[in-house]
Design an enzyme around this catalytic site. Structure first.
Site, PDB file in Angstrom:
ATOM      1  N   ASP A  62       0.874  -1.174   0.000  1.00  0.00           N
ATOM      2  CA  ASP A  62       0.000   0.000   0.000  1.00  0.00           C
ATOM      3  C   ASP A  62       0.915   1.229   0.000  1.00  0.00           C
ATOM      4  O   ASP A  62       2.045   1.163   0.497  1.00  0.00           O
ATOM      5  CB  ASP A  62      -0.882  -0.032   1.246  1.00  0.00           C
ATOM      6  CG  ASP A  62      -1.590   1.284   1.483  1.00  0.00           C
ATOM      7  OD1 ASP A  62      -2.420   1.661   0.639  1.00  0.00           O
ATOM      8  OD2 ASP A  62      -1.284   1.936   2.501  1.00  0.00           O
ATOM      9  N   ALA A  63       0.440   2.332  -0.535  1.00  0.00           N
ATOM     10  CA  ALA A  63       1.298   3.524  -0.630  1.00  0.00           C
ATOM     11  C   ALA A  63       1.079   4.499   0.520  1.00  0.00           C
ATOM     12  O   ALA A  63       1.999   4.812   1.282  1.00  0.00           O
ATOM     13  CB  ALA A  63       1.077   4.235  -1.961  1.00  0.00           C
ATOM     14  N   TYR A  64      -0.153   4.986   0.677  1.00  0.00           N
ATOM     15  CA  TYR A  64      -0.426   6.092   1.583  1.00  0.00           C
ATOM     16  C   TYR A  64      -0.599   5.604   3.022  1.00  0.00           C
ATOM     17  O   TYR A  64      -1.540   4.879   3.338  1.00  0.00           O
ATOM     18  CB  TYR A  64      -1.659   6.856   1.119  1.00  0.00           C
ATOM     19  CG  TYR A  64      -1.444   7.470  -0.246  1.00  0.00           C
ATOM     20  CD1 TYR A  64      -0.571   8.547  -0.408  1.00  0.00           C
ATOM     21  CD2 TYR A  64      -2.070   6.963  -1.385  1.00  0.00           C
ATOM     22  CE1 TYR A  64      -0.342   9.099  -1.651  1.00  0.00           C
ATOM     23  CE2 TYR A  64      -1.847   7.516  -2.635  1.00  0.00           C
ATOM     24  CZ  TYR A  64      -0.974   8.582  -2.763  1.00  0.00           C
ATOM     25  OH  TYR A  64      -0.749   9.129  -4.002  1.00  0.00           O
ATOM     26  N   ARG A  84      -7.485  13.073   6.610  1.00  0.00           N
ATOM     27  CA  ARG A  84      -7.288  11.645   6.357  1.00  0.00           C
ATOM     28  C   ARG A  84      -8.569  10.853   6.608  1.00  0.00           C
ATOM     29  O   ARG A  84      -8.917   9.963   5.820  1.00  0.00           O
ATOM     30  CB  ARG A  84      -6.150  11.122   7.238  1.00  0.00           C
ATOM     31  CG  ARG A  84      -5.886   9.621   7.107  1.00  0.00           C
ATOM     32  CD  ARG A  84      -5.510   9.239   5.685  1.00  0.00           C
ATOM     33  NE  ARG A  84      -5.030   7.857   5.627  1.00  0.00           N
ATOM     34  CZ  ARG A  84      -4.799   7.188   4.495  1.00  0.00           C
ATOM     35  NH1 ARG A  84      -5.011   7.771   3.322  1.00  0.00           N
ATOM     36  NH2 ARG A  84      -4.354   5.949   4.524  1.00  0.00           N
ATOM     37  N   ASN A 144      -4.851   3.196  -3.773  1.00  0.00           N
ATOM     38  CA  ASN A 144      -6.039   3.976  -4.126  1.00  0.00           C
ATOM     39  C   ASN A 144      -5.667   5.181  -4.985  1.00  0.00           C
ATOM     40  O   ASN A 144      -6.516   5.749  -5.671  1.00  0.00           O
ATOM     41  CB  ASN A 144      -6.727   4.485  -2.860  1.00  0.00           C
ATOM     42  CG  ASN A 144      -7.661   3.464  -2.235  1.00  0.00           C
ATOM     43  OD1 ASN A 144      -8.097   2.517  -2.884  1.00  0.00           O
ATOM     44  ND2 ASN A 144      -7.975   3.658  -0.966  1.00  0.00           N
TER      45      ASN A 144
END
Length: 225
Positions: A10-12, A41, A118
């Site tokens: 996952d990135a974020y 967020r 996402n």
């Protein structure tokens, strides 16, 4: 079980600190900066889930802007120039300190590094480039290829098809417990990166191994010797 061949991130929140965009402008936001960061967020994630349930997809940049508008308005901040600066900062989020070394180490051990995010293609491309991580990532898979957000099952099935291996040959890393749970439900080998030390969630799904950050990942997935 087969050996791990791909580390899928996952990135974020996992590779990139989502609160770093606000931290850079803490002086302008004053006492509101922590509240803005948290609410931005929270609403960003909430809006992805609501849009997915309603079948009203919009890309992550749009959703991120909608969430920021709500966070700023909730704190009585209506400054278009500040909004623009915060959005630009989100394009160049700061990676967590260990990320570069971990990605390089995994490469040295013969694994492929991939991202399932996402984020829109333009967003993740900008984040990787600004952090100098582009060359350390082999594959980027975004929900835009499916048109719905995590945790929709189609996202994880698409990742498996795109990577071309069985899910138990993929180690999936996420700091989001809901993301880890969903990936586990699709037979990925999951590492929950519990950066905030929160209590376990989603006990009705096996969420895999828990690590406080990514530092221990290489030895977990591909121990030397």
């Amino acid at each position: 079980m087969p050996q791990v061949r791909i580390c899928l991130f996952d990135a974020y929140g996992t590779l990139f600190d989502v609160h770093s965009a606000v931290a850079r402008h803490a002086g302008e936001l004053g006492d509101a900066h922590e509240g803005v960061a948290r609410l931005w967020r929270q609403r960003q994630l909430e809006y992805t889930w609501v849009r997915s349930l309603m079948g009203r997809h919009a890309d992550f940049w749009t959703v991120t802007g909608e969430a920021l508008d709500f966070a700023l308005a909730s704190h009585g901040l209506a400054d278009p120039a500040l909004r623009d600066r915060l959005m630009k900062s989100y394009s160049t989020l700061t990676p967590y300190p260990e990320v570069r070394a971990v990605l390089a180490d995994l490469r040295e051990r013969g694994l492929r590094n991939a991202i399932l995010t996402n984020g829109s293609p333009a967003m993740i491309e900008a984040a990787l480039a600004s952090a100098g991580l582009t060359a350390l990532v082999d594959d980027v898979i975004t929900v835009e290829e499916v048109g719905v957000y995590k945790t929709d099952p189609r996202v994880y099935r698409h990742a498996i098809e795109a990577l071309g291996v069985e899910p138990d040959a993929i180690s999936f890393q996420s700091s989001n417990a809901w993301d880890a749970a969903a990936a586990s439900d699709h037979r990925f080998r999951v590492v929950w990166v519990n950066r905030s030390g929160q209590p376990p969630e989603y006990r009705w799904v096996t969420t895999g191994v828990e690590l406080p950050d990514l530092s221990g990942l290489p030895d977990h997935v591909a121990p030397r010797g």
